[in-house]
Write a protein that holds these residues in place. Structure first.
Motif: not given
Lengths: 427, 176
Positions: A65, A69, A375
């Motif tokens: 990720v 995020k 994500s």
């Protein structure tokens, strides 16, 4: 009795035999990412054992990720980042230099023939493409690897997969590995090394071999492995040129790892790709595979091109063959994530990024995110993705979402037509 | 004798399906948790199994999972083992396991027991309420339901050592 390449690697890295069926190996490369490593780091800290066995043999990347995020993923990234700095791990790749681990680390020349490699990631089997023994492990194995540089394995049996014939246009390594998983089933290779050989493998690029080995785990395999040869030596040359007089001498030296002609195998699978049709998964297991022609017209909401399976330059070139001068269908969202900054840069130079963008694709940074529904391209309930990734479990890319695994060419064809379709009509 | 203080066993939860994967045991979206205990509420949240309720009492009570072939396939995530551990499940009995999941179980000092299909059939046939106890020293499991049955299983000496040591980190610290 002759030995397989896996047996040779096991013998050369033997550290102990805790039972007649288990061996402990010295590990050459311990690779770390921000999802499975932070808990190991925290545990070592809590135990007062915050050490690493050799900072030069540890490679780390933030890739699952990235950019972070939310607070939780930012914390994971920070734990890995702080740890890498604290232990002077030079080969740590953060934003701006990071990419999908199994695409990035080979590019950096970290994996060599005969190496032992572990990572807290099931697709570590990818690195067998270099004639290495590379296996995904859990966080405890990773933790011990970080601390001691060892890992335990059961003595490997090897399943030989002989691939011959010339790929018809429109068929590639992804199609053949999907077809192999279909034949073996999802646990047909459990506790076995999948050794890929034959004239088709010999002609494959390193990128294609990585695609092949990447999905060994989807048949339960411990590792996929290819014989290191001229192609391997040429790929690695910038990193090994000080160690060998010439590419030829490297190639010659790599032969010591090759399986002996009289090596013993648990079984053998023989495949001829000459008449193979592009392959696509239809269900929620990677062995549920059909010819693309049997799935013609199936609905697609999103097309994803990227991942450790198919986010390399060769994959982008294949997809661009279909996308050049075409637009993606109105009902489809297209997402491209080049697997590494180098792939991204090369794709820019070759004009591939423009081709994708002109077709209507969104181009994201290198990351694993969408592949496992974390994500950058998560599906909504009831949505379907034509994807070049490796796993089609129910909800893998988002709860209630469905994934059809396929080659970059087939994914690009699905983007253009709006449904699953035979990519061969676009090339 | 006496060297294994930990008790292995408890009420059985039947998951009567092949190929239950790690994403079903603990979905990837929870991999951002940095503490094992935080995984607790999410056990088997995405399991595809007819009539299965992730909020059921039988899951809350369970100490042992009894299941079919290739349990734990897919990801390397040890979270799939930890989420069992923090829910007080320390034994999985299956026809077979995916390699990484099985190793993760023993690495955490937990037990992955392989039994043939007919033995799993017989355990499931003992009724809805089956209590399972594991004798690590004797490599036997006893299942008590409508009636009682015992089964021998194979535990390789290294796996047994890992269980006795409480996991791979403790074992490796001592031996490597």
């Amino acid at each position: 009795m002759g030995k397989t390449i896996a047996q040779k690697i096991f013998e050369s890295h033997h550290r102990g035999s805790p039972s007649s069926e288990n061996v402990v190996l010295d590990i050459d490369v311990v690779m770390c990412h921000e999802i499975t490593t932070p808990i190991a780091i925290n545990d070592l800290k809590a135990r007062g054992m915050d050490r690493v066995f050799d900072p030069d043999k540890i490679k780390a990347v933030i890739d699952h990720v990235t950019p972070s995020k939310d607070s939780k993923t930012a914390t994971q990234a920070k734990i890995l980042r702080d740890w890498a700095r604290r232990h002077r791990i030079r080969d740590f790749f953060d934003i701006g230099a990071n990419g999908v681990c199994h695409a990035l680390f080979p590019e950096k020349g970290f994996i060599r023939p005969g190496h032992t490699v572990i990572m807290g990631d099931s697709h570590t089997c990818t690195h067998g493409a270099f004639g290495a023994f590379a296996a995904g492990v859990g966080t405890t194995d990773l933790e011990v690897g970080i601390l001691k540089g060892v890992c335990s394995f059961r003595t490997p049996r090897t399943l030989r997969i002989r691939i011959d014939g010339t790929f018809p246009d429109g068929v590639s390594a992804k199609d053949v590995i999907l077809n192999i998983i279909k034949r073996l089933t999802v646990n047909g290779a459990t506790d076995q090394v999948m050794e890929f050989c034959g004239s088709t493998v010999s002609r494959m690029s390193m990128e294609s071999r990585m695609t092949l080995c990447n999905m060994a785990i989807e048949a339960g395999g411990t590792c996929g492995i290819c014989m290191p040869d001229r192609t391997t030596a040429e790929y690695l040359w910038p990193f090994i040129k000080d160690d060998y007089d010439s590419i030829e001498s490297a190639e010659e030296e790599f032969k010591k790892w090759h399986s002996d002609p009289d090596a013993q195998y648990s079984s053998e699978l023989v495949i001829d790709v000459s008449d193979m049709v592009p392959q696509v998964t239809y269900g929620y297991k990677p062995d549920e595979v059909k010819d693309v022609t049997d799935l013609e017209g199936a609905k697609v909401d999103q097309v994803y091109i990227g991942s450790c399976t198919n986010g390399r330059i060769e994959d982008l070139r294949e997809a661009a063959r279909v996308l050049a001068g075409r637009k993606i269908a109105d009902n489809v969202r297209g997402i491209l994530s080049p697997a590494t900054p180098k792939v991204f840069e090369q794709a820019l130079l070759e004009g591939l990024i423009k081709t994708f963008m002109d077709a209507g694709f969104c181009v994201t940074n290198p990351t694993c995110g969408a592949c496992l529904g974390m994500s950058n391209g998560v599906l909504a309930e009831g949505e379907v993705c034509a994807s070049t990734t490796n796993r089609n479990f129910n909800g893998r890319m988002g709860k209630g979402g469905m994934v059809h695994l396929m080659s970059p060419l087939s994914a690009a064809a699905a983007a253009v037509s709006g449904v699953i379709t035979d990519p061969r009509k676009y090339i | 004798m006496g060297n294994n203080m930990k008790q292995f066993g408890g009420p059985a939860l039947f998951l009567d399906r092949d190929d239950i994967n790690t994403d079903e045991i603990i979905p990837a979206k929870y991999l951002t948790e940095n503490s094992k205990i935080d995984l607790k509420p999410f056990i088997l949240e995405d399991l595809t199994l007819k009539d299965f309720d992730p909020n059921s009492e039988s899951l809350k009570q369970a100490g042992v999972i009894v299941t079919r072939a290739n349990f734990g396939c897919g990801s390397s995530r040890e979270h799939a083992v930890w989420v069992l551990e923090v829910n007080d499940i320390n034994v999985v009995v299956a026809e077979s396991f995916a390699r990484i999941f099985r190793q993760n179980m023993f690495n955490c000092g937990m037990i992955a027991i392989e039994l043939p299909k007919d033995a799993i059939d017989r355990i499931i046939s003992l009724g809805d309420q089956v209590d399972i106890s594991v004798d690590v020293d004797q490599s036997t499991i006893t299942a008590k339901g409508d009636r009682e049955e015992s089964f021998e299983f194979f535990l390789n000496s290294f796996d047994k050592d890992l269980v006795m040591a409480g996991g791979w980190l403790a074992y490796a610290n001592k031996n490597y």
